[in-house]
Design a protein around this motif. Structure first.
Motif, PDB file in Angstrom:
ATOM      1  N   LEU A  48      39.548  34.162  39.741  1.00 14.81           N
ATOM      2  CA  LEU A  48      40.877  34.354  39.170  1.00 14.81           C
ATOM      3  C   LEU A  48      41.018  35.744  38.579  1.00 14.81           C
ATOM      4  O   LEU A  48      40.057  36.296  38.037  1.00 14.81           O
ATOM      5  CB  LEU A  48      41.133  33.329  38.062  1.00 14.81           C
ATOM      6  CG  LEU A  48      41.058  31.863  38.458  1.00 14.81           C
ATOM      7  CD1 LEU A  48      41.279  30.980  37.242  1.00 14.81           C
ATOM      8  CD2 LEU A  48      42.070  31.546  39.542  1.00 14.81           C
ATOM      9  N   GLU A  49      42.232  36.282  38.651  1.00 14.21           N
ATOM     10  CA  GLU A  49      42.584  37.514  37.947  1.00 14.21           C
ATOM     11  C   GLU A  49      43.588  37.114  36.865  1.00 14.21           C
ATOM     12  O   GLU A  49      44.680  36.630  37.171  1.00 14.21           O
ATOM     13  CB  GLU A  49      43.203  38.542  38.883  1.00 14.21           C
ATOM     14  CG  GLU A  49      43.565  39.831  38.157  1.00 14.21           C
ATOM     15  CD  GLU A  49      44.089  40.912  39.079  1.00 14.21           C
ATOM     16  OE1 GLU A  49      44.512  41.955  38.547  1.00 14.21           O
ATOM     17  OE2 GLU A  49      44.096  40.733  40.311  1.00 14.21           O
ATOM     18  N   PHE A  50      43.187  37.292  35.614  1.00 16.86           N
ATOM     19  CA  PHE A  50      44.023  36.889  34.488  1.00 16.86           C
ATOM     20  C   PHE A  50      45.199  37.844  34.312  1.00 16.86           C
ATOM     21  O   PHE A  50      45.082  39.036  34.556  1.00 16.86           O
ATOM     22  CB  PHE A  50      43.191  36.847  33.198  1.00 16.86           C
ATOM     23  CG  PHE A  50      42.226  35.700  33.168  1.00 16.86           C
ATOM     24  CD1 PHE A  50      42.573  34.486  32.597  1.00 16.86           C
ATOM     25  CD2 PHE A  50      40.962  35.822  33.738  1.00 16.86           C
ATOM     26  CE1 PHE A  50      41.699  33.424  32.581  1.00 16.86           C
ATOM     27  CE2 PHE A  50      40.073  34.769  33.727  1.00 16.86           C
ATOM     28  CZ  PHE A  50      40.434  33.569  33.153  1.00 16.86           C
ATOM     29  N   HIS A  51      46.326  37.316  33.863  1.00 16.03           N
ATOM     30  CA  HIS A  51      47.514  38.136  33.630  1.00 16.03           C
ATOM     31  C   HIS A  51      47.434  38.883  32.311  1.00 16.03           C
ATOM     32  O   HIS A  51      47.855  40.036  32.231  1.00 16.03           O
ATOM     33  CB  HIS A  51      48.776  37.268  33.635  1.00 16.03           C
ATOM     34  CG  HIS A  51      49.048  36.635  34.957  1.00 16.03           C
ATOM     35  ND1 HIS A  51      50.153  35.859  35.185  1.00 16.03           N
ATOM     36  CD2 HIS A  51      48.362  36.636  36.130  1.00 16.03           C
ATOM     37  CE1 HIS A  51      50.143  35.415  36.432  1.00 16.03           C
ATOM     38  NE2 HIS A  51      49.059  35.868  37.021  1.00 16.03           N
ATOM     39  N   ASN A  52      46.933  38.236  31.257  1.00 11.24           N
ATOM     40  CA  ASN A  52      46.979  38.819  29.914  1.00 11.24           C
ATOM     41  C   ASN A  52      45.624  39.086  29.278  1.00 11.24           C
ATOM     42  O   ASN A  52      45.566  39.569  28.160  1.00 11.24           O
ATOM     43  CB  ASN A  52      47.786  37.921  28.976  1.00 11.24           C
ATOM     44  CG  ASN A  52      49.227  37.788  29.428  1.00 11.24           C
ATOM     45  OD1 ASN A  52      49.836  38.752  29.888  1.00 11.24           O
ATOM     46  ND2 ASN A  52      49.772  36.604  29.323  1.00 11.24           N
ATOM     47  N   LEU A  53      44.549  38.751  29.953  1.00 11.13           N
ATOM     48  CA  LEU A  53      43.215  39.024  29.425  1.00 11.13           C
ATOM     49  C   LEU A  53      42.650  40.230  30.165  1.00 11.13           C
ATOM     50  O   LEU A  53      42.644  40.264  31.396  1.00 11.13           O
ATOM     51  CB  LEU A  53      42.297  37.816  29.589  1.00 11.13           C
ATOM     52  CG  LEU A  53      42.727  36.549  28.852  1.00 11.13           C
ATOM     53  CD1 LEU A  53      41.730  35.423  29.116  1.00 11.13           C
ATOM     54  CD2 LEU A  53      42.877  36.792  27.362  1.00 11.13           C
ATOM     55  N   MET A  54      42.171  41.204  29.401  1.00 10.18           N
ATOM     56  CA  MET A  54      41.699  42.454  29.987  1.00 10.18           C
ATOM     57  C   MET A  54      40.178  42.569  29.886  1.00 10.18           C
ATOM     58  O   MET A  54      39.559  42.029  28.972  1.00 10.18           O
ATOM     59  CB  MET A  54      42.360  43.643  29.283  1.00 10.18           C
ATOM     60  CG  MET A  54      43.875  43.624  29.325  1.00 10.18           C
ATOM     61  SD  MET A  54      44.487  43.697  31.031  1.00 10.18           S
ATOM     62  CE  MET A  54      46.137  43.072  30.834  1.00 10.18           C
ATOM     63  N   SER A  55      39.604  43.310  30.832  1.00  9.56           N
ATOM     64  CA  SER A  55      38.151  43.479  30.853  1.00  9.56           C
ATOM     65  C   SER A  55      37.721  44.810  30.259  1.00  9.56           C
ATOM     66  O   SER A  55      36.533  45.069  30.129  1.00  9.56           O
ATOM     67  CB  SER A  55      37.620  43.344  32.281  1.00  9.56           C
ATOM     68  OG  SER A  55      38.151  44.368  33.100  1.00  9.56           O
ATOM     69  N   ASP A  56      38.691  45.665  29.904  1.00 11.49           N
ATOM     70  CA  ASP A  56      38.344  46.961  29.313  1.00 11.49           C
ATOM     71  C   ASP A  56      39.007  47.102  27.950  1.00 11.49           C
ATOM     72  O   ASP A  56      39.963  46.405  27.632  1.00 11.49           O
ATOM     73  CB  ASP A  56      38.751  48.111  30.235  1.00 11.49           C
ATOM     74  CG  ASP A  56      40.264  48.181  30.463  1.00 11.49           C
ATOM     75  OD1 ASP A  56      40.954  47.165  30.235  1.00 11.49           O
ATOM     76  OD2 ASP A  56      40.747  49.245  30.860  1.00 11.49           O
ATOM     77  N   GLY A  57      38.504  47.989  27.140  1.00 13.33           N
ATOM     78  CA  GLY A  57      39.023  48.204  25.788  1.00 13.33           C
ATOM     79  C   GLY A  57      40.413  48.804  25.745  1.00 13.33           C
ATOM     80  O   GLY A  57      41.120  48.652  24.759  1.00 13.33           O
TER      81      GLY A  57
END
Length: 152
Positions: A48-57
């Motif tokens: 899945l690719e989340f809409h509102n959760l990010m993997s970078d700062g």
């Protein structure tokens, strides 16, 4: 939640879904995502690719994660302009996700006070930030979508 491979038809690449996060601090919450890779029959996981959760700062790169397909469901339906009653189970939109709670009081101006069992917190929400809580059971919503009396 999905329970058989036949029900995975609604989880094709590009489908809009919600995923239940089980990590501490996220229990009882659902986050919007897009299916990036269909479920593997071997592992039972879906990318899945989340809409509102990010993997970078910086908040520029959306989080992509493999999750168990049993934690994924289609996006639940919402009734427009629905009023909620005390003791109704709802999902409240907060911190970029939908959190499971229960209405504990009806306030003025279409506002509601909601209690969250998982966090033992109480917060107030506008009716537009609530939806009736539903479970995805064997390919159907429980409870089912309510009929709009204005369309009958």
């Amino acid at each position: 939640m999905a329970s058989s491979m036949d029900e995975l038809e609604c989880f094709k690449v590009g489908a809009q879904v919600e995923v239940c996060l089980e990590e501490v601090g996220f229990r009882g919450s659902w986050y919007a995502a897009t299916v990036a890779r269909a479920a593997s029959r071997r592992t039972g996981k879906i990318l899945l690719e989340f809409h509102n959760l990010m993997s970078d700062g910086e908040g520029r790169k959306r989080l992509k994660e493999f999750v168990q397909v049993v934690l994924v469901r289609p996006v639940p339906p919402r009734e427009a302009h629905r009023a909620f009653a005390v003791s109704e189970e709802v999902d409240a939109y907060h911190n970029d996700g939908w959190w499971e709670g229960v209405v504990i009081s009806v306030l003025e101006g279409s506002r509601y006070s909601v209690y969250f069992r998982c966090s033992r917190e109480q917060m107030d929400f506008a009716g537009s930030d609530l939806r009736l809580h539903r479970e995805w059971v064997h390919g159907n919503w429980v409870p089912p979508l309510e009929e709009d009396p204005s369309h009958t």
